[in-house]
Design an enzyme around this catalytic site. Structure first.
Site, short mmCIF file in Angstrom:
data_model
loop_
_atom_site.label_atom_id
_atom_site.label_comp_id
_atom_site.label_asym_id
_atom_site.label_seq_id
_atom_site.Cartn_x
_atom_site.Cartn_y
_atom_site.Cartn_z
N TYR A 51 5.19 -8.95 16.00
CA TYR A 51 5.37 -7.85 15.04
C TYR A 51 5.86 -6.59 15.76
O TYR A 51 6.86 -5.98 15.36
CB TYR A 51 4.04 -7.58 14.32
CG TYR A 51 4.02 -6.30 13.50
CD1 TYR A 51 4.56 -6.28 12.21
CD2 TYR A 51 3.44 -5.13 13.99
CE1 TYR A 51 4.55 -5.11 11.45
CE2 TYR A 51 3.42 -3.97 13.24
CZ TYR A 51 3.97 -3.97 11.96
OH TYR A 51 3.95 -2.81 11.22
N ASP A 68 15.01 -9.53 -1.37
CA ASP A 68 14.28 -9.97 -0.18
C ASP A 68 15.02 -9.47 1.06
O ASP A 68 16.26 -9.46 1.08
CB ASP A 68 14.19 -11.50 -0.16
CG ASP A 68 13.09 -11.99 0.75
OD1 ASP A 68 12.08 -12.51 0.23
OD2 ASP A 68 13.21 -11.84 1.98
N LYS A 79 9.53 -4.77 15.31
CA LYS A 79 9.61 -3.36 14.88
C LYS A 79 10.34 -2.52 15.93
O LYS A 79 10.97 -1.52 15.60
CB LYS A 79 8.21 -2.80 14.62
CG LYS A 79 7.58 -3.30 13.33
CD LYS A 79 8.14 -2.56 12.12
CE LYS A 79 7.40 -2.90 10.84
NZ LYS A 79 7.85 -2.11 9.69
N ARG A 95 -5.34 -0.66 0.64
CA ARG A 95 -5.03 -1.40 1.86
C ARG A 95 -5.19 -2.89 1.62
O ARG A 95 -6.12 -3.32 0.90
CB ARG A 95 -6.00 -0.92 2.96
CG ARG A 95 -5.77 -1.52 4.32
CD ARG A 95 -4.40 -1.23 4.85
NE ARG A 95 -4.39 -0.97 6.28
CZ ARG A 95 -3.34 -1.22 7.05
NH1 ARG A 95 -2.23 -1.74 6.55
NH2 ARG A 95 -3.37 -0.91 8.33
N GLN A 153 0.83 -1.21 0.00
CA GLN A 153 0.00 0.00 0.00
C GLN A 153 0.87 1.27 0.00
O GLN A 153 0.79 2.12 -0.89
CB GLN A 153 -0.90 0.03 1.24
CG GLN A 153 -1.62 1.37 1.43
CD GLN A 153 -2.37 1.51 2.74
OE1 GLN A 153 -3.58 1.46 2.75
NE2 GLN A 153 -1.66 1.69 3.85
N SER A 174 4.73 -16.62 -6.71
CA SER A 174 4.23 -17.53 -7.75
C SER A 174 3.11 -16.88 -8.56
O SER A 174 2.77 -17.33 -9.65
CB SER A 174 3.76 -18.84 -7.13
OG SER A 174 2.60 -18.60 -6.37
N HIS A 228 -2.83 3.66 8.87
CA HIS A 228 -3.28 4.45 7.73
C HIS A 228 -3.79 3.51 6.64
O HIS A 228 -3.23 2.44 6.40
CB HIS A 228 -2.19 5.40 7.22
CG HIS A 228 -0.85 4.77 7.12
ND1 HIS A 228 -0.01 4.60 8.19
CD2 HIS A 228 -0.21 4.24 6.04
CE1 HIS A 228 1.10 4.01 7.78
NE2 HIS A 228 1.00 3.78 6.49
N GLU A 254 2.33 0.32 16.75
CA GLU A 254 2.23 -0.97 17.46
C GLU A 254 3.31 -1.10 18.53
O GLU A 254 3.19 -1.90 19.45
CB GLU A 254 2.35 -2.13 16.47
CG GLU A 254 1.07 -2.48 15.76
CD GLU A 254 0.02 -3.10 16.66
OE1 GLU A 254 0.31 -4.09 17.33
OE2 GLU A 254 -1.10 -2.57 16.70
N ALA A 310 7.88 -5.32 4.98
CA ALA A 310 7.65 -6.00 6.26
C ALA A 310 6.58 -7.07 6.10
O ALA A 310 5.74 -7.00 5.21
CB ALA A 310 7.17 -5.00 7.32
N ARG A 333 9.52 -8.99 -4.16
CA ARG A 333 9.84 -10.39 -3.90
C ARG A 333 9.40 -11.22 -5.08
O ARG A 333 8.40 -10.89 -5.73
CB ARG A 333 9.06 -10.91 -2.70
CG ARG A 333 9.37 -10.23 -1.44
CD ARG A 333 8.75 -10.98 -0.31
NE ARG A 333 7.30 -10.77 -0.22
CZ ARG A 333 6.54 -11.38 0.66
NH1 ARG A 333 7.08 -12.24 1.50
NH2 ARG A 333 5.24 -11.14 0.71
N ARG A 334 10.06 -12.33 -5.29
CA ARG A 334 9.55 -13.26 -6.27
C ARG A 334 8.34 -13.96 -5.65
O ARG A 334 8.38 -14.38 -4.49
CB ARG A 334 10.65 -14.27 -6.62
CG ARG A 334 10.38 -15.05 -7.89
CD ARG A 334 9.65 -16.34 -7.60
NE ARG A 334 8.94 -16.79 -8.78
CZ ARG A 334 8.14 -17.85 -8.78
NH1 ARG A 334 7.95 -18.54 -7.70
NH2 ARG A 334 7.52 -18.20 -9.88
N THR A 367 6.27 1.96 13.78
CA THR A 367 4.82 1.81 13.92
C THR A 367 4.30 2.11 15.33
O THR A 367 5.00 1.86 16.33
CB THR A 367 4.40 0.37 13.55
OG1 THR A 367 3.07 0.12 14.01
CG2 THR A 367 5.31 -0.68 14.17
#
Ligand code: NAP
Ligand code: G4F
Length: 373
Positions: free
Chosen positions: A180, A87, A184, A215, A34, A58, A210, A158, A111, A55-56, A156
């Site tokens: 998480y 990565d 962080k 999102r 986002q 599938s 946000h 959080e 993240a 990132r790779r 964050t």
């Protein structure tokens, strides 16, 4: 290592002192997310050349940035926009990309960003969200860019978790409540440490929640607006949620990526809280979203038995399930961004009501065009 930046971004100076940089170069990790997608647009509009790390996967994970690189002549390249596979768990690729791109500014947005998922993928979350930041900072040192590049870390709210003060500001003690949040917090401190130890222009933006039409679908706001759109179009009966009473300080992602850039333009590296200061519960988000399709929600029952009904028809539109609860919850977040307002001149521009409306309308359009989305 020598820069391999394409020649169009460099021009010989008239005094013969070698190539002079014409445009600023930014590197964004998490560019397919986002914030990464809005930030890429914002920086391109400011005249930057933007490089992003993806990132790779599938399946395609570049939907949010496709419009920036879609160019029939180039794979993953527009004029101003370039993508690199990489990565956060792979130091070698981070060193290689930074060395090739020679960025002026690095925005580290990559993240595993889902709090509930971090309880299931705790070690992976620590690796990507915590140690990954250390890898980026060490890659900056390895490539010899410590005194040249600016580094932004997506910190964050959080980290405040079980809040120790209301509202939360830069000096509020942290108390993370999830793997998480803890990962962080490690990242936050390693940014501060590398700033002090190696004089790197490294900053933390401590951003509160946000949202936007971009999102991720499993975050509560988007889950609600998608559900409301599907209910309106007869594609879904109800929305099943977890804790309806948790409260968040929700702002708009576009305002918040502007704050990221402003933090990086400040003369000195520093840490800033970015928030609206306005708080709403998940329950209020539900009510506001249904209001946009003309449905008044009334609540009945308690705890897991609680339901939200359409006041006119009595149809149950919201249910509660234990599986969406977290082992430890962050009940309340409210940010105080006085410092960002005073020092950077940043202000949020989108109200809660405007944001909910934009998200519901965007999801109605999406579900009309792609009913299976
Ligand atoms: P998001 O939509 O989930 O985007 C996360 C990005 O990180 C995606 O591009 C994802 O790639 C990438 N990523 C995940 N694991 C990776 C890995 N191992 N290596 C490289 N890239 C990886 O998150 P967001 O909402 O834009 O948030 C951006 C950042 O701000 C995150 O660090 C988040 O923790 C932080 N933050 C967000 C908020 C918020 O309210 N949105 C608030 C505070 C802080 P894929 O597309 O392949 O999955
Ligand atoms: O939308 P959420 O999953 O976001 P959360 O946990 O606040 O985390 C987001 O914001 C953080 C900033 O504070 C970011 F760092 C992080 O990366 C992420 O972007 O949940 C918000 C609240 C929680 O209290 C959750 O328990 O909504 C509650 N909730 C209730 N029902 C639900 C649901 N959350 C989700 N994801 N799904 C539900 O069904």
């Amino acid at each position: 290592m020598a820069s391999k930046r394409p020649a169009e971004f460099e021009e010989e100076t008239k005094d013969g002192n070698g190539p002079k940089r014409q445009r600023k170069v930014a590197l964004i990790t998490g560019v397919s997310g986002q914030d990464g997608s809005y930030l890429a647009e914002f920086l391109i509009n400011k005249g930057y050349v933007v490089h992003g790390i993806i990132r790779r996967a599938s399946t395609f994970n570049t939907g949010r940035v496709e419009h920036l690189y879609k160019n029939p002549m180039a794979h993953f390249e527009g004029d101003n926009f370039h993508l690199h596979y990489g990565d956060m768990t792979d130091s070698t690729c981070l060193v290689k990309i930074i060395s090739e791109v020679q960025p002026d500014e690095i925005y580290n947005l990559a993240a595993q960003s889902h709090v509930k998922v971090s309880f299931d993928l705790a070690e992976y979350t620590a690796d990507v969200d915590g140690v990954g930041v250390l890898r980026m900072l060490d890659a900056i040192r390895t490539t010899g860019l410590a005194s040249k590049v600016k580094f932004y870390q997506a910190s964050t709210s959080e980290m405040f978790g079980l809040v120790q003060e209301v509202p939360q500001k830069e000096t509020t003690p942290f108390y993370p409540r999830s793997p998480y949040g803890a990962a962080k917090l490690y990242a936050y401190w390693v940014v501060v440490n590398y700033r002090e130890a190696y004089n790197i222009f490294a900053c933390n933006g401590i951003l509160f929640n946000h949202e936007s039409p971009r999102r991720g679908e499993t975050f509560v706001t988007r889950k609600i607006t998608r559900g409301v759109a599907k209910i309106l179009l007869g594609q879904q009966e109800d929305i099943v949620l977890g804790n309806l009473d948790s409260q968040r300080d929700w702002g708009h992602a576009k305002d918040y990526v502007m704050a990221m850039w402003m933090i990086m333009q400040h003369e000195v590296p520093d840490d800033f809280v970015v928030a609206t200061g306005t708080v709403h519960s998940v329950r209020e988000f539900v009510v506001a979203s249904f209001k946009h399709i003309g449905v008044d929600i009334m609540w009945e029952g308690k705890g897991l038995e609680e339901v939200g009904k359409d006041k006119t028809t009595g149809t149950v539109r919201v249910r509660v399930a234990k599986k969406y609860y977290r082992p430890t919850e962050v009940d309340f977040l409210q940010g105080d961004s006085t410092k960002a307002k005073k020092i950077l001149g940043w202000e949020p521009s989108v109200s809660f009501e405007e944001m909910v409306k934009e998200m519901v309308e965007s999801d109605i359009q999406l579900m009309k065009e792609h009913p299976r989305a």
